[in-house]
Design an enzyme around this catalytic site. Sequence first.
Site, PDB file in Angstrom:
ATOM      1  N   GLN A  78      -5.081  -4.051  -1.835  1.00 11.31           N
ATOM      2  CA  GLN A  78      -4.722  -3.010  -3.029  1.00 11.31           C
ATOM      3  C   GLN A  78      -4.918  -3.466  -4.295  1.00 11.31           C
ATOM      4  OE1 GLN A  78      -4.403  -0.038  -2.331  1.00 11.31           O
ATOM      5  NE2 GLN A  78      -4.273   0.194  -0.171  1.00 11.31           N
ATOM      6  N   THR A  80     -25.144 -10.411  12.432  1.00 11.63           N
ATOM      7  CA  THR A  80     -26.120 -10.515  11.149  1.00 11.63           C
ATOM      8  C   THR A  80     -25.181  -9.512  10.131  1.00 11.63           C
ATOM      9  OG1 THR A  80     -27.694 -10.255  12.877  1.00 11.63           O
ATOM     10  CG2 THR A  80     -28.150  -8.992  10.835  1.00 11.63           C
ATOM     11  N   CYS A  82      -2.425   4.614   8.852  1.00  7.34           N
ATOM     12  CA  CYS A  82      -2.643   4.043  10.132  1.00  7.34           C
ATOM     13  C   CYS A  82      -1.446   4.547  11.254  1.00  7.34           C
ATOM     14  CB  CYS A  82      -2.720   2.526   9.949  1.00  7.34           C
ATOM     15  SG  CYS A  82      -3.894   2.019   8.683  1.00  7.34           S
ATOM     16  N   SER A 135     -10.938  -5.638   1.084  1.00  8.20           N
ATOM     17  CA  SER A 135     -11.748  -4.573   1.893  1.00  8.20           C
ATOM     18  C   SER A 135     -12.263  -3.796   0.777  1.00  8.20           C
ATOM     19  CB  SER A 135     -10.660  -3.639   2.612  1.00  8.20           C
ATOM     20  OG  SER A 135     -11.473  -2.654   3.176  1.00  8.20           O
ATOM     21  N   HIS A 161     -13.642  -0.669   1.142  1.00  4.63           N
ATOM     22  CA  HIS A 161     -13.400   0.902   0.729  1.00  4.63           C
ATOM     23  C   HIS A 161     -12.333   1.213   0.078  1.00  4.63           C
ATOM     24  CE1 HIS A 161     -10.245   1.896   3.965  1.00  4.63           C
ATOM     25  NE2 HIS A 161     -10.685   0.815   4.442  1.00  4.63           N
ATOM     26  N   ASN A 216       0.953  -1.193  -0.021  1.00  9.57           N
ATOM     27  CA  ASN A 216       0.129  -0.071  -0.161  1.00  9.57           C
ATOM     28  C   ASN A 216       0.860   1.324   0.110  1.00  9.57           C
ATOM     29  OD1 ASN A 216       0.486  -1.420   2.601  1.00  9.57           O
ATOM     30  ND2 ASN A 216      -0.444   0.407   3.569  1.00  9.57           N
TER      31      ASN A 216
END
Length: 414
Positions: free
Chosen positions: A181, A239, A327, A201, A203, A153
């Site tokens: 990525q 859920t 991060c 992922s 997003h 990344n």
Amino acid sequence: MNPPQKVYYFDNNATTRIAPEVVDAMIPFLREMWGNPSSAYAFGAQVHGHVEAARAKVAALVGADPKEIIFTSCGTESNNSAIHSALISSGKRHVITTAVEHSANINFGEYLQKQGFEVTYLPVESDGSLDLHLLEKSIRPDTAIVSVMYANNETGVIFPIEEVAAICRSKGTLCHTDAVQVPGKLKLDAHQLGVDFLSLSAHKLHAPKGIGLLYVKRRTKYTPYIIGGHQEKGRRGGTESVANIIAFGRAAELAMATLDEENTRVRALRDRLETFILTNIPNTVRNGAKEPRLPNTVNIGFDFVEAEAVLLLLDQIGICASSGSACTTGSLDPSHVLSAMGVKPMRARGSVRFSLGIYNTDAEVDYLIQHLPPIIQKLRDISPLNPAHQDNDRYDIAGARAKHEQDLAMAKTE
Ligand SMILES: *Cc1c(COP(=O)(O)O)cnc(C)c1O
């Protein structure tokens, strides 16, 4: 401080704009079809069908069978789950990963070490590449899993996952890849790669945050990480995040459709930016190999400046970029990825990542190219790191440093 009218977004490896088509696809599941897909009555059961349709779409993106897909909450959960499953299912105590993984792996590895597991962080070469012989030699009889990211990344450097998986198979060890990525940038084919586990992922591919997936190869043993209800065929309790799953499915279709554009138009934008910087701003270097590399990512070391200062000045004119990963923002430590590549701390602290995407335009790159050189110049003029200043005994290095730090502190509190 009023945010600037327009955002010039060059941080697509941190997160991406949600595609309008994706928003449109999910809205009915927020407004009307909000039933629980596990319910027996039609109002819930109809939702189940849509969840399964989305599963088929993400499976197509990954090159997998829908039965091999587990929806999770994020890329981090997917990575943690794969490693956890391998350790619990096998009873073995050793994990191999690399020194340049996302913090999802680096910090999970440290946690495992505290629990008494052994973790090997494979070093990388100065261009960010992996020594496969070293990988092979590091696999032991008690190695439960090898987890190696597909594309980095921070630098965009791509690892040869098909070869990594073949080595793991020959040694009888499970293999996981963090491919977060990759979608929309490279064609994904989990079966051809031969890995046991693969993480994505949503997003990072123009869908909302809070939804990810773990591919688990058919017949690979899986021990759940989130334990509860029988959702996801008993492999992940909780859920289903229905609207997010629908969004992920739509985004998967779009990612396959924009693969070409990412590798032609976006790559050309990235290359134009990179060439401009390296040829027009002195004392700059690219961090990481030129190829094989993601088409959207460039990481540049600007000597004699602090990346944090560059990013603050860019932010003031609406440009979003980053140093290392989102991060680690806020810590003054240089990027662990660049450190592992042997980049000196001084250069690592002056390194900035620009990651482009399908929504970037030529005009936006023009704007960045126009504003970057004077920003770098301005910072170098006041930089105590600049050797031009160190030669000049009348130059007030301590004063410049203090002023620089004062400016930074002011900018941070604005
Ligand atoms: C963003 C990212 C992750 C984490 O994904 P989340 O969904 O934010 O948890 C993991 N690995 C890589 C390579 C990433 O870029």
